[in-house]
Design a protein around this motif. Structure first.
Motif, PDB file in Angstrom:
ATOM      1  N   ILE A  76     -31.438  -1.267  30.314  1.00  0.00           N
ATOM      2  CA  ILE A  76     -32.843  -0.949  30.064  1.00  0.00           C
ATOM      3  C   ILE A  76     -33.311  -1.566  28.746  1.00  0.00           C
ATOM      4  O   ILE A  76     -34.399  -2.117  28.644  1.00  0.00           O
ATOM      5  N   PHE A  77     -32.450  -1.481  27.721  1.00  0.00           N
ATOM      6  CA  PHE A  77     -32.848  -1.966  26.400  1.00  0.00           C
ATOM      7  C   PHE A  77     -32.680  -3.472  26.228  1.00  0.00           C
ATOM      8  O   PHE A  77     -33.206  -4.044  25.273  1.00  0.00           O
ATOM      9  N   GLU A 129     -43.596  -2.638  25.401  1.00  0.00           N
ATOM     10  CA  GLU A 129     -44.302  -1.421  25.787  1.00  0.00           C
ATOM     11  C   GLU A 129     -43.311  -0.473  26.432  1.00  0.00           C
ATOM     12  O   GLU A 129     -42.463  -0.887  27.208  1.00  0.00           O
ATOM     13  N   PHE A 130     -43.437   0.794  26.116  1.00  0.00           N
ATOM     14  CA  PHE A 130     -42.608   1.797  26.740  1.00  0.00           C
ATOM     15  C   PHE A 130     -43.394   2.371  27.904  1.00  0.00           C
ATOM     16  O   PHE A 130     -44.119   3.339  27.781  1.00  0.00           O
ATOM     17  N   VAL A 157     -39.501   5.270  30.739  1.00  0.00           N
ATOM     18  CA  VAL A 157     -39.204   6.685  30.494  1.00  0.00           C
ATOM     19  C   VAL A 157     -38.504   7.289  31.710  1.00  0.00           C
ATOM     20  O   VAL A 157     -37.523   8.030  31.577  1.00  0.00           O
ATOM     21  N   GLU A 158     -38.966   6.946  32.887  1.00  0.00           N
ATOM     22  CA  GLU A 158     -38.361   7.459  34.119  1.00  0.00           C
ATOM     23  C   GLU A 158     -36.904   7.033  34.254  1.00  0.00           C
ATOM     24  O   GLU A 158     -36.047   7.828  34.655  1.00  0.00           O
ATOM     25  N   LYS A 159     -36.601   5.804  33.889  1.00  0.00           N
ATOM     26  CA  LYS A 159     -35.228   5.308  33.977  1.00  0.00           C
ATOM     27  C   LYS A 159     -34.316   6.038  32.989  1.00  0.00           C
ATOM     28  O   LYS A 159     -33.177   6.371  33.329  1.00  0.00           O
ATOM     29  N   GLU A 193     -33.649   9.484  34.347  1.00  0.00           N
ATOM     30  CA  GLU A 193     -32.717   9.425  35.476  1.00  0.00           C
ATOM     31  C   GLU A 193     -31.275   9.363  34.980  1.00  0.00           C
ATOM     32  O   GLU A 193     -30.384  10.007  35.543  1.00  0.00           O
ATOM     33  N   ILE A 194     -31.029   8.617  33.919  1.00  0.00           N
ATOM     34  CA  ILE A 194     -29.687   8.538  33.332  1.00  0.00           C
ATOM     35  C   ILE A 194     -29.268   9.903  32.784  1.00  0.00           C
ATOM     36  O   ILE A 194     -28.124  10.327  32.956  1.00  0.00           O
ATOM     37  N   GLU A 195     -30.205  10.610  32.179  1.00  0.00           N
ATOM     38  CA  GLU A 195     -29.922  11.938  31.661  1.00  0.00           C
ATOM     39  C   GLU A 195     -29.576  12.902  32.802  1.00  0.00           C
ATOM     40  O   GLU A 195     -28.660  13.711  32.686  1.00  0.00           O
TER      41      GLU A 195
END
Length: 119
Positions: free
Chosen positions: A39-40, A56-57, A62-64, A67-69
């Motif tokens: 992602i990064f 841009e965030f 944010v959703e990705k 999802e990892i969390e």
């Protein structure tokens, strides 16, 4: 030696619910880290090119991360008082308070010690 053999931790949640948490294995941690790294990566390349204004965030970003969390919590919950199976979808259905309590404890259980950080 194996994460599954480490002691589990039971925490009590509101409304007489509970979860039993286990330590995450190295393999699980590596998969989660790899997902975050992907992602990064695109943001890192823009920073290297001096194009920070282009970063841009987005809601997708944010959703990705969320999802990892969810995946992390699903892997860490060994058992719970809910009748449902422990799945990512069921983790998403948790109320804020139990979710935050579980997340905080999972993060505490899987922090690196000072010795591990040095290595």
């Amino acid at each position: 030696m194996f994460a599954k053999n480490k002691p589990t931790k039971r925490i009590d949640l509101p409304e007489n619910h509970w979860v039993e948490l286990q330590h995450l294995s190295k393999g699980t941690k590596d998969v989660l880290k790899s997902s975050v790294t992907k992602i990064f990566n695109k943001f890192d390349s823009k920073m290297m090119d001096g194009k920070m204004d282009d970063v841009e965030f987005s809601p997708d970003f944010v959703e990705k991360i969320q999802e990892i969390e969810y995946q992390k919590l699903a892997a860490a919950i060994r058992a719970w008082s809910a009748e449902e199976e422990v799945t990512v979808e069921n983790i998403k259905e948790l109320d804020d308070e139990p979710y935050e309590l579980i997340l905080k404890e999972v993060n505490n259980m899987n922090e690196l010690s000072e010795e591990e950080e040095k290595n």
